[in-house]
Design a protein around this motif. Structure first.
Motif, PDB file in Angstrom:
ATOM      1  N   LEU A 221       0.840  -1.193   0.000  1.00 27.98           N
ATOM      2  CA  LEU A 221       0.000   0.000   0.000  1.00 27.98           C
ATOM      3  C   LEU A 221       0.879   1.250   0.000  1.00 27.98           C
ATOM      4  CD1 LEU A 221      -3.014   0.911   0.299  1.00 27.98           C
ATOM      5  CD2 LEU A 221      -2.511   1.147   2.740  1.00 27.98           C
ATOM      6  N   VAL A 222       0.580   2.187  -0.878  1.00 25.17           N
ATOM      7  CA  VAL A 222       1.302   3.462  -0.908  1.00 25.17           C
ATOM      8  C   VAL A 222       0.786   4.303   0.254  1.00 25.17           C
ATOM      9  CG1 VAL A 222       1.831   5.541  -2.227  1.00 25.17           C
ATOM     10  CG2 VAL A 222       1.538   3.338  -3.408  1.00 25.17           C
ATOM     11  N   VAL A 223       1.660   4.588   1.216  1.00 24.81           N
ATOM     12  CA  VAL A 223       1.230   5.329   2.404  1.00 24.81           C
ATOM     13  C   VAL A 223       1.646   6.793   2.364  1.00 24.81           C
ATOM     14  CG1 VAL A 223       1.032   3.331   3.917  1.00 24.81           C
ATOM     15  CG2 VAL A 223       3.233   4.489   3.695  1.00 24.81           C
ATOM     16  N   GLU A 224       2.605   7.127   1.489  1.00 21.85           N
ATOM     17  CA  GLU A 224       3.058   8.510   1.419  1.00 21.85           C
ATOM     18  C   GLU A 224       3.688   8.751   0.050  1.00 21.85           C
ATOM     19  OE1 GLU A 224       5.572   9.330   4.739  1.00 21.85           O
ATOM     20  OE2 GLU A 224       5.448  11.495   4.490  1.00 21.85           O
ATOM     21  N   VAL A 225       3.488   9.946  -0.487  1.00 22.85           N
ATOM     22  CA  VAL A 225       4.053  10.323  -1.784  1.00 22.85           C
ATOM     23  C   VAL A 225       4.660  11.716  -1.645  1.00 22.85           C
ATOM     24  CG1 VAL A 225       3.558  10.794  -4.217  1.00 22.85           C
ATOM     25  CG2 VAL A 225       2.322   8.972  -3.035  1.00 22.85           C
ATOM     26  N   CYS A 226       5.788  11.935  -2.296  1.00 35.13           N
ATOM     27  CA  CYS A 226       6.431  13.255  -2.303  1.00 35.13           C
ATOM     28  C   CYS A 226       5.453  14.273  -2.873  1.00 35.13           C
ATOM     29  CB  CYS A 226       7.702  13.215  -3.146  1.00 35.13           C
ATOM     30  SG  CYS A 226       8.426  14.853  -3.422  1.00 35.13           S
ATOM     31  N   ALA A 227       5.141  15.292  -2.078  1.00 38.20           N
ATOM     32  CA  ALA A 227       4.163  16.291  -2.500  1.00 38.20           C
ATOM     33  C   ALA A 227       4.771  17.348  -3.412  1.00 38.20           C
ATOM     34  CB  ALA A 227       3.552  16.957  -1.277  1.00 38.20           C
ATOM     35  N   LEU A 228       6.091  17.452  -3.442  1.00 34.24           N
ATOM     36  CA  LEU A 228       6.714  18.502  -4.253  1.00 34.24           C
ATOM     37  C   LEU A 228       6.941  18.068  -5.699  1.00 34.24           C
ATOM     38  CD1 LEU A 228       9.347  19.872  -1.730  1.00 34.24           C
ATOM     39  CD2 LEU A 228       7.139  20.852  -2.354  1.00 34.24           C
ATOM     40  N   ARG A 229       7.581  16.891  -5.877  1.00 31.96           N
ATOM     41  CA  ARG A 229       7.941  16.468  -7.227  1.00 31.96           C
ATOM     42  C   ARG A 229       7.519  15.045  -7.562  1.00 31.96           C
ATOM     43  NH1 ARG A 229      14.020  18.297  -6.779  1.00 31.96           N
ATOM     44  NH2 ARG A 229      13.430  18.475  -4.630  1.00 31.96           N
ATOM     45  N   GLY A 230       6.887  14.353  -6.620  1.00 30.41           N
ATOM     46  CA  GLY A 230       6.491  12.969  -6.870  1.00 30.41           C
ATOM     47  C   GLY A 230       7.681  12.046  -7.055  1.00 30.41           C
ATOM     48  N   CYS A 231       8.804  12.394  -6.430  1.00 29.01           N
ATOM     49  CA  CYS A 231      10.047  11.670  -6.672  1.00 29.01           C
ATOM     50  C   CYS A 231      10.281  10.534  -5.680  1.00 29.01           C
ATOM     51  CB  CYS A 231      11.222  12.621  -6.674  1.00 29.01           C
ATOM     52  SG  CYS A 231      11.441  13.500  -5.120  1.00 29.01           S
ATOM     53  N   TRP A 232       9.399  10.318  -4.750  1.00 29.36           N
ATOM     54  CA  TRP A 232       9.520   9.181  -3.837  1.00 29.36           C
ATOM     55  C   TRP A 232       8.139   8.810  -3.333  1.00 29.36           C
ATOM     56  CZ3 TRP A 232       7.492  10.148   0.902  1.00 29.36           C
ATOM     57  CH2 TRP A 232       7.505  11.456   1.375  1.00 29.36           C
ATOM     58  N   MET A 233       8.068   7.602  -2.834  1.00 28.68           N
ATOM     59  CA  MET A 233       6.861   7.165  -2.130  1.00 28.68           C
ATOM     60  C   MET A 233       7.261   6.098  -1.128  1.00 28.68           C
ATOM     61  SD  MET A 233       4.718   5.132  -5.030  1.00 28.68           S
ATOM     62  CE  MET A 233       5.427   3.836  -6.020  1.00 28.68           C
ATOM     63  N   ASN A 234       6.465   5.941  -0.112  1.00 35.28           N
ATOM     64  CA  ASN A 234       6.696   4.918   0.894  1.00 35.28           C
ATOM     65  C   ASN A 234       5.652   3.826   0.730  1.00 35.28           C
ATOM     66  OD1 ASN A 234       8.874   6.250   2.001  1.00 35.28           O
ATOM     67  ND2 ASN A 234       7.627   7.377   3.461  1.00 35.28           N
ATOM     68  N   ILE A 235       6.137   2.585   0.722  1.00 31.00           N
ATOM     69  CA  ILE A 235       5.281   1.433   0.551  1.00 31.00           C
ATOM     70  C   ILE A 235       5.211   0.684   1.872  1.00 31.00           C
ATOM     71  CG2 ILE A 235       4.943  -0.723  -0.736  1.00 31.00           C
ATOM     72  CD1 ILE A 235       4.840   1.732  -2.520  1.00 31.00           C
ATOM     73  N   ALA A 236       4.007   0.469   2.368  1.00 29.87           N
ATOM     74  CA  ALA A 236       3.819  -0.216   3.651  1.00 29.87           C
ATOM     75  C   ALA A 236       4.126  -1.692   3.512  1.00 29.87           C
ATOM     76  CB  ALA A 236       2.392  -0.031   4.148  1.00 29.87           C
ATOM     77  N   GLY A 237       4.632  -2.245   4.602  1.00 26.12           N
ATOM     78  CA  GLY A 237       4.891  -3.671   4.652  1.00 26.12           C
ATOM     79  C   GLY A 237       3.713  -4.422   5.227  1.00 26.12           C
ATOM     80  N   GLU A 238       3.947  -5.683   5.508  1.00 27.77           N
ATOM     81  CA  GLU A 238       2.894  -6.551   6.008  1.00 27.77           C
ATOM     82  C   GLU A 238       2.667  -6.355   7.506  1.00 27.77           C
ATOM     83  OE1 GLU A 238       5.849  -7.970   4.675  1.00 27.77           O
ATOM     84  OE2 GLU A 238       5.073  -7.607   2.667  1.00 27.77           O
ATOM     85  N   ARG A 239       3.705  -5.900   8.210  1.00 26.65           N
ATOM     86  CA  ARG A 239       3.602  -5.694   9.655  1.00 26.65           C
ATOM     87  C   ARG A 239       3.329  -4.218   9.946  1.00 26.65           C
ATOM     88  NH1 ARG A 239       8.938  -9.235  10.471  1.00 26.65           N
ATOM     89  NH2 ARG A 239       9.788  -7.333   9.636  1.00 26.65           N
ATOM     90  N   PRO A 240       2.692  -3.946  11.071  1.00 26.28           N
ATOM     91  CA  PRO A 240       2.397  -2.545  11.416  1.00 26.28           C
ATOM     92  C   PRO A 240       3.661  -1.691  11.506  1.00 26.28           C
ATOM     93  CG  PRO A 240       1.265  -4.052  12.901  1.00 26.28           C
ATOM     94  CD  PRO A 240       2.184  -4.883  12.065  1.00 26.28           C
ATOM     95  N   PHE A 241       3.557  -0.476  11.040  1.00 26.14           N
ATOM     96  CA  PHE A 241       4.589   0.563  11.156  1.00 26.14           C
ATOM     97  C   PHE A 241       5.868   0.270  10.375  1.00 26.14           C
ATOM     98  CE2 PHE A 241       2.205   0.406  15.193  1.00 26.14           C
ATOM     99  CZ  PHE A 241       1.455   1.559  15.011  1.00 26.14           C
ATOM    100  N   GLU A 242       5.857  -0.653   9.445  1.00 23.81           N
ATOM    101  CA  GLU A 242       7.041  -0.856   8.615  1.00 23.81           C
ATOM    102  C   GLU A 242       6.724  -0.386   7.199  1.00 23.81           C
ATOM    103  OE1 GLU A 242       8.140  -4.990   8.473  1.00 23.81           O
ATOM    104  OE2 GLU A 242       6.491  -5.496   7.166  1.00 23.81           O
ATOM    105  N   SER A 243       7.741   0.197   6.581  1.00 24.85           N
ATOM    106  CA  SER A 243       7.574   0.649   5.203  1.00 24.85           C
ATOM    107  C   SER A 243       8.933   0.732   4.541  1.00 24.85           C
ATOM    108  CB  SER A 243       6.866   2.008   5.148  1.00 24.85           C
ATOM    109  OG  SER A 243       7.659   2.997   5.748  1.00 24.85           O
ATOM    110  N   VAL A 244       8.890   0.786   3.222  1.00 24.57           N
ATOM    111  CA  VAL A 244      10.107   0.933   2.423  1.00 24.57           C
ATOM    112  C   VAL A 244      10.013   2.252   1.667  1.00 24.57           C
ATOM    113  CG1 VAL A 244      11.302   0.044   0.382  1.00 24.57           C
ATOM    114  CG2 VAL A 244      10.610  -1.517   2.195  1.00 24.57           C
ATOM    115  N   HIS A 245      11.107   2.985   1.691  1.00 23.55           N
ATOM    116  CA  HIS A 245      11.195   4.249   0.957  1.00 23.55           C
ATOM    117  C   HIS A 245      11.642   3.937  -0.469  1.00 23.55           C
ATOM    118  CE1 HIS A 245      11.668   8.586   0.614  1.00 23.55           C
ATOM    119  NE2 HIS A 245      12.840   8.383   0.027  1.00 23.55           N
ATOM    120  N   VAL A 246      10.856   4.364  -1.435  1.00 29.46           N
ATOM    121  CA  VAL A 246      11.182   4.172  -2.853  1.00 29.46           C
ATOM    122  C   VAL A 246      11.559   5.536  -3.406  1.00 29.46           C
ATOM    123  CG1 VAL A 246      10.330   3.509  -5.123  1.00 29.46           C
ATOM    124  CG2 VAL A 246       9.580   2.254  -3.087  1.00 29.46           C
TER     125      VAL A 246
END
Length: 154
Positions: free
Chosen positions: A59-84
């Motif tokens: 699940l995409v939980v966050e996206v760069c609001a300025l340039r769309g140059c990154w997003m954070n993808i949630a993992g299967e466990r609570p409070f874990e994510s990967v920065h793309v």
């Protein structure tokens, strides 16, 4: 007879909506891998994947609001994510991607950089203030350098 026609049309409409493919938008090089690595597996042993091309889904939980140059993808466990992270303007993730499911491929990176505080920002034990002798002047984090992505529902 007229009622039967309306019911038939409603049933056909429902079937066509259910059978309609979910729209998805592709970014960058698209996807080439056939196997997805769970985010929790990457985070459990991040050094084992450094330099490898991996595919994640979440699940995409966050996206760069300025340039769309990154997003954070949630993992299967609570409070874990990967920065793309992608190069600016190489791919631009829209803010509407937030809350959608994304499949992303990229190279897993280990980033080590100097910090201005003279110690790690996140101590191993948050209840203890780091001893000056144990202070590190670097921060280490991991990210996925995005090569391609597909966001469902855009």
């Amino acid at each position: 007879m007229k009622t039967l026609s309306v019911h038939t049309l409603l049933v056909l409409l429902c079937i066509s909506l259910w059978a309609a493919p979910v729209s998805a938008q592709s970014f960058g090089q698209g996807l080439s891998l056939t196997e997805t690595t769970p985010v929790s597996v990457l985070l459990d042993d991040p050094d084992a994947y450094v330099g490898q091309t991996v595919q994640i889904k979440g699940l995409v939980v966050e996206v760069c609001a300025l340039r769309g140059c990154w997003m954070n993808i949630a993992g299967e466990r609570p409070f874990e994510s990967v920065h793309v992270k992608v190069d600016d303007y190489d791919m631009v993730f829209p803010l509407t991607a937030r809350g959608k499911t994304a499949v992303v491929e990229g190279v897993w990176q280990k980033i080590v950089r100097e910090n201005q505080f003279g110690f790690a920002r996140t101590p191993l034990d948050p209840n203890k203030i780091p001893d000056p002798a144990d202070r590190s002047t670097t921060d280490t984090f991991y990210q996925l350098r995005g090569l391609g992505a597909v966001v469902e529902g855009l």
